[in-house]
Design an enzyme around this catalytic site. Sequence first.
Site, PDB file in Angstrom:
ATOM      1  CG  HIS A 135      25.835  39.132  -6.529  1.00 30.88           C
ATOM      2  ND1 HIS A 135      25.880  40.500  -6.370  1.00 30.88           N
ATOM      3  CD2 HIS A 135      26.547  38.625  -5.489  1.00 30.88           C
ATOM      4  CE1 HIS A 135      26.586  40.797  -5.296  1.00 30.88           C
ATOM      5  NE2 HIS A 135      27.012  39.678  -4.741  1.00 30.88           N
ATOM      6  CG  ASP A 165      23.931  42.604  -8.206  1.00 32.16           C
ATOM      7  OD1 ASP A 165      23.162  41.635  -8.219  1.00 32.16           O
ATOM      8  OD2 ASP A 165      25.076  42.561  -7.718  1.00 32.16           O
ATOM      9  CB  SER A 238      26.941  40.812  -1.659  1.00 31.60           C
ATOM     10  OG  SER A 238      28.239  40.940  -2.188  1.00 31.60           O
TER      11      SER A 238
END
EC number: 3.4.21.107
Length: 503
Positions: A135, A165, A238
Amino acid sequence: MQSQANVRQQRAGQAQVRARQMRDGTVFKAMMLAMLALALVMAQSVVAFAKPESLAPLAEKISPSVVNITTSTVVEGRTGPRGIVPEGSPFEDFFREFQDRNNGGDGEGQRPRRSSALGSGFVISEDGFVVTNNHVIEGADEITIEFFSGEELKAEVIGTDPNTDIALLKVEAETPLPFVKFGDSNAARVGDWVIAMGNPLGQGFSVSAGIVSARNRALSGTYDDYIQTDAAINRGNSGGPLFNMDGDVIGVNTAILSPNGGSIGIGFSMASNVVTRVVDQLKEFGETRRGWLGVRIQDVTQDVADAMGLASATGALITDVPDGPAKEAGLLTGDVILSFDGVEVADTRALVRQVGNSPVGANVRVTVMREGKSQTIKVALGRREDANGATSGDEDTPDQQSEPETKDLLGLTLSPLTDAIRGEMGLDADMMGLAVTAVDEGSEAFEKGLRTGDVITEAGQQKVTSISELEARVDAAKDAGRKSLLLLVRRAGDPRFVALTLG
């Protein structure tokens, strides 16, 4: 006189014994105090070993391998203010005129604009492979990697896996890059110290520390295996690494649980043992290649186990077998998968992960419980990524043209399917079973989620197309001493088993 002398000797002897006991007690107390002091020293040493005085040496060692990631994307959108007047409002025309004036009156309000985003990652090889979250880079036109030294390089995408992911990038550097290696996430214990590194909120390289709060967390993905940590993780972290105290990566920081968007001490990192398999496939093929069994499954609950006469509520219950490897091998709806490739199946989640981790084309042995007997079936696995278009493999059954009848049973009002009822319910022409036309809201059936419009296609693991067949299954279950009856219920084509208690 002699007796008085004996008395004095006895008293003297007793005094010596008491003195000796006192000396021995003093020595014993001294020994106990010494042992206690030693134990305290050892305990302090253990605490000091478990929590270093400073994490600086470890942070200095691993920081050069952590990177900041900046992405740039061209998106279509308005540059002026968005409409805030409801469609059809008398002020709509006025607002549109105002917006057209603001945008020059020539439609330029739809000009493309460039959007940027920030994230983190880490280098896993000296030749420039970088791991991050999917993402972070999804849809990006340009990806820039900033190293700890301040050097910036453009990166290309080698492959991505939205299911976990994870994304694998590659940069070309003139000199070998500092990198880190993956550790064994299965060895991480709840309470172990960990370090999270990344680029939180775009502030640049940052380090936070905490412990492993929980293991084997699932969020929303099929292949989830998250490590939960209280190390501070925020937006921008992230894709960054979660390190153990050996400096090995045991997780990729992916998500947080927060009511306000900031860290509240509940962060999630995808376990390294999942990530390494994905990275290896992305590096070799540019895509993932997961095994595929080809069944729909649900967990075996205790009431389902009782209804099927199983010894324990474990395994994965097959609710449907569409076209695919399982159907070709002979697996059937109602089979309970007990073991896969020699490994016992605890529940559906464990089975899905094990199948996904198996090589495409592998021949595996699947042990199932069928009609009270265990049997092993050999299945050649397909590829999960090729199975998205698989269709249902339900068998055709002759249509029942008898007049519809309705009956209340097990808290349900039931009617055999006819062409008319299929049309009203929007069902396929070949769907067979009993339509649920009403549910008693005070019944167990309602409590377990059955609703009007559901279709019961099996009872006691045998097909039912009439009320009399269902009644026969109820009687057979009672005669066998069963406390409940297992129903296969379909809603909008999706099957699931429900066990209802027999009155």
